[in-house]
Write a protein that holds these residues in place. Structure first.
Motif, short mmCIF file in Angstrom:
data_model
loop_
_atom_site.label_atom_id
_atom_site.label_comp_id
_atom_site.label_asym_id
_atom_site.label_seq_id
_atom_site.Cartn_x
_atom_site.Cartn_y
_atom_site.Cartn_z
N ASP A 30 0.86 -1.17 0.00
CA ASP A 30 0.00 0.00 0.00
C ASP A 30 0.90 1.24 0.00
OD1 ASP A 30 -1.45 2.29 1.20
OD2 ASP A 30 -3.10 0.85 1.38
N PRO A 31 0.67 2.20 -0.90
CA PRO A 31 1.56 3.37 -0.96
C PRO A 31 1.57 4.22 0.31
CG PRO A 31 -0.37 3.68 -2.36
CD PRO A 31 -0.36 2.23 -1.94
N HIS A 32 0.54 4.06 1.14
CA HIS A 32 0.45 4.84 2.38
C HIS A 32 0.86 4.04 3.61
CE1 HIS A 32 -1.62 7.76 -0.08
NE2 HIS A 32 -2.54 6.87 -0.39
N PHE A 33 1.46 2.86 3.40
CA PHE A 33 1.76 1.98 4.53
C PHE A 33 2.70 2.64 5.54
CE2 PHE A 33 4.19 -1.40 6.62
CZ PHE A 33 3.16 -2.16 7.14
N VAL A 34 3.79 3.24 5.07
CA VAL A 34 4.77 3.86 5.98
C VAL A 34 4.16 5.07 6.67
CG1 VAL A 34 7.00 5.02 6.13
CG2 VAL A 34 6.75 2.99 4.70
N ALA A 35 3.46 5.92 5.91
CA ALA A 35 2.84 7.12 6.49
C ALA A 35 1.80 6.73 7.53
CB ALA A 35 2.21 7.97 5.40
N ARG A 36 1.09 5.63 7.28
CA ARG A 36 0.06 5.18 8.23
C ARG A 36 0.70 4.75 9.55
NH1 ARG A 36 -2.23 1.71 5.06
NH2 ARG A 36 -3.75 3.16 4.21
N TYR A 37 1.87 4.11 9.48
CA TYR A 37 2.57 3.72 10.71
C TYR A 37 2.98 4.95 11.51
CZ TYR A 37 6.66 2.77 13.58
OH TYR A 37 7.56 2.74 14.61
#
Length: 200
Positions: free
Chosen positions: A171-178
């Motif tokens: 998911d392109p937002h995986f790191v930002a979500r963390y």
């Protein structure tokens, strides 16, 4: 000395054949493959030709091995997790069942890694915030389906297809979500501290 060299050479050939066979199968299944870790079960005609497999039902099968379609080190590096979290993740992963279930208490993890219990607790919290691990109950965890090991590509495909989209490592937002989850957790702690101060 010659025997050791020949054994190493045979293992290198076996792993190469295995990784090629598994990569072909995973790509054909449409799985989001980042890389292959060479510890999975495989069926491979080349291995039978080279005499590196046991015969089972007319097919060459490597026994007691698992594979994972995604390389954990590459995928989670961008998360910039605290050091203990990485160690806890790999400890759980190395002792997990096919599909990612790992039964290890925090004291057991701490003793295994030479860490304090609070360090393990903190590491697990980061892994849970990052959606790399979920806690099913005390001492029982499940590794993200894209990091777990499986017995067959079909098992991997089924598990990944069933994932919550927010848990997917691609998911392109995986790191930002963390990072947002970490900030939300810190904000919650700050609110709880302020509330306690007002009560006192």
């Amino acid at each position: 000395m010659a025997r050791s060299f020949n054994l190493a050479d045979a293992l290198e050939r076996a792993i190469g054949y295995y990784m090629t066979a598994v990569a072909d199968r995973l790509l054909a299944e449409g799985l989001p493959v980042d890389s292959i870790s060479a510890f999975g079960r495989y069926d491979d005609e080349e291995e039978r030709k080279h005499g590196n497999d046991d015969e089972e039902g007319g097919r060459a099968v490597s026994r007691g091995m698992l594979f994972t379609p995604v390389n954990a080190e590459g995928v989670v590096a961008a998360l910039d997790l605290p050091g203990p979290a990485y160690r806890v993740l790999f400890a759980l992963r190395s002792r997990s069942e096919p599909g990612g279930r790992a039964e290890m208490g925090q004291n057991q993890i701490a003793a295994l890694l030479g860490l304090s219990r609070p360090s393990v607790t903190s590491g697990l919290r980061e892994l849970i915030l990052a959606r790399l691990v979920t806690k099913q109950r005390n001492g029982v965890y499940r590794i993200n389906a894209m990091l777990a090991a499986y017995e067959t590509p079909a098992d991997a495909r089924a598990a990944i297809d069933a994932m919550d989209p927010a848990d997917r490592l691609d998911d392109p937002h995986f790191v930002a979500r963390y990072h947002q989850a970490v900030q939300d957790y810190r904000d919650q702690l700050a609110r709880e501290r302020r509330k306690k101060l007002r009560v006192a």
